[in-house]
Write a protein that holds these residues in place. Structure first.
Motif, PDB file in Angstrom:
ATOM      1  N   LEU A   1       0.640  -1.173   0.059  1.00  0.00           N
ATOM      2  CA  LEU A   1      -0.049   0.077  -0.056  1.00  0.00           C
ATOM      3  C   LEU A   1       1.132   1.147  -0.042  1.00  0.00           C
ATOM      4  N   THR A   2       0.436   2.287  -0.676  1.00  0.00           N
ATOM      5  CA  THR A   2       1.269   3.349  -1.037  1.00  0.00           C
ATOM      6  C   THR A   2       0.103   4.840  -0.695  1.00  0.00           C
ATOM      7  N   PRO A   3      -0.070   5.104   0.296  1.00  0.00           N
ATOM      8  CA  PRO A   3      -0.985   6.332   0.100  1.00  0.00           C
ATOM      9  C   PRO A   3      -0.177   7.573   0.421  1.00  0.00           C
ATOM     10  N   VAL A   4      -0.686   8.527  -0.165  1.00  0.00           N
ATOM     11  CA  VAL A   4      -0.042   9.835  -0.083  1.00  0.00           C
ATOM     12  C   VAL A   4      -1.120  10.837   0.420  1.00  0.00           C
ATOM     13  N   PHE A   5      -0.685  11.500   1.372  1.00  0.00           N
ATOM     14  CA  PHE A   5      -1.749  12.863   1.791  1.00  0.00           C
ATOM     15  C   PHE A   5      -1.065  14.069   1.590  1.00  0.00           C
ATOM     16  N   GLU A   6      -1.953  15.039   1.482  1.00  0.00           N
ATOM     17  CA  GLU A   6      -1.601  16.502   1.486  1.00  0.00           C
ATOM     18  C   GLU A   6      -2.720  17.300   2.432  1.00  0.00           C
ATOM     19  N   ALA A   7      -2.367  17.989   3.470  1.00  0.00           N
ATOM     20  CA  ALA A   7      -3.166  18.845   4.190  1.00  0.00           C
ATOM     21  C   ALA A   7      -4.195  17.911   4.952  1.00  0.00           C
ATOM     22  N   ASN A   8      -3.771  16.579   5.162  1.00  0.00           N
ATOM     23  CA  ASN A   8      -4.916  15.481   5.795  1.00  0.00           C
ATOM     24  C   ASN A   8      -5.794  15.170   4.635  1.00  0.00           C
ATOM     25  N   GLU A   9      -5.581  15.224   3.339  1.00  0.00           N
ATOM     26  CA  GLU A   9      -6.485  14.756   2.334  1.00  0.00           C
ATOM     27  C   GLU A   9      -5.598  13.681   1.615  1.00  0.00           C
TER      28      GLU A   9
END
Length: 60
Positions: free
Chosen positions: A41-49
């Protein structure tokens, strides 16, 4: 924690995982809750989104 639904790359069942938005980009392995195969799994978040997510099989 952020619940995200996706298809398992092995059995194609829809499953969910809890993701931690406090880490901007991460890669880790979890087992599918249906077929028990390992998924990278590779999630990417920006500003908690959640802005990007991949779930890939681990060829063994």
């Amino acid at each position: 924690m952020f619940e995200h639904f996706f298809q398992c790359p092995y059995c194609w069942e829809t499953i969910s995982m809890l993701l931690d938005p406090s880490v901007a980009s991460q890669t880790y392995v979890e087992d599918c809750e249906v077929c028990c195969n390992p998924i990278q799994l590779t999630p990417v978040f920006e500003a908690n989104e959640l802005i990007a997510f991949t779930a890939e099989d681990i060829e063994q």
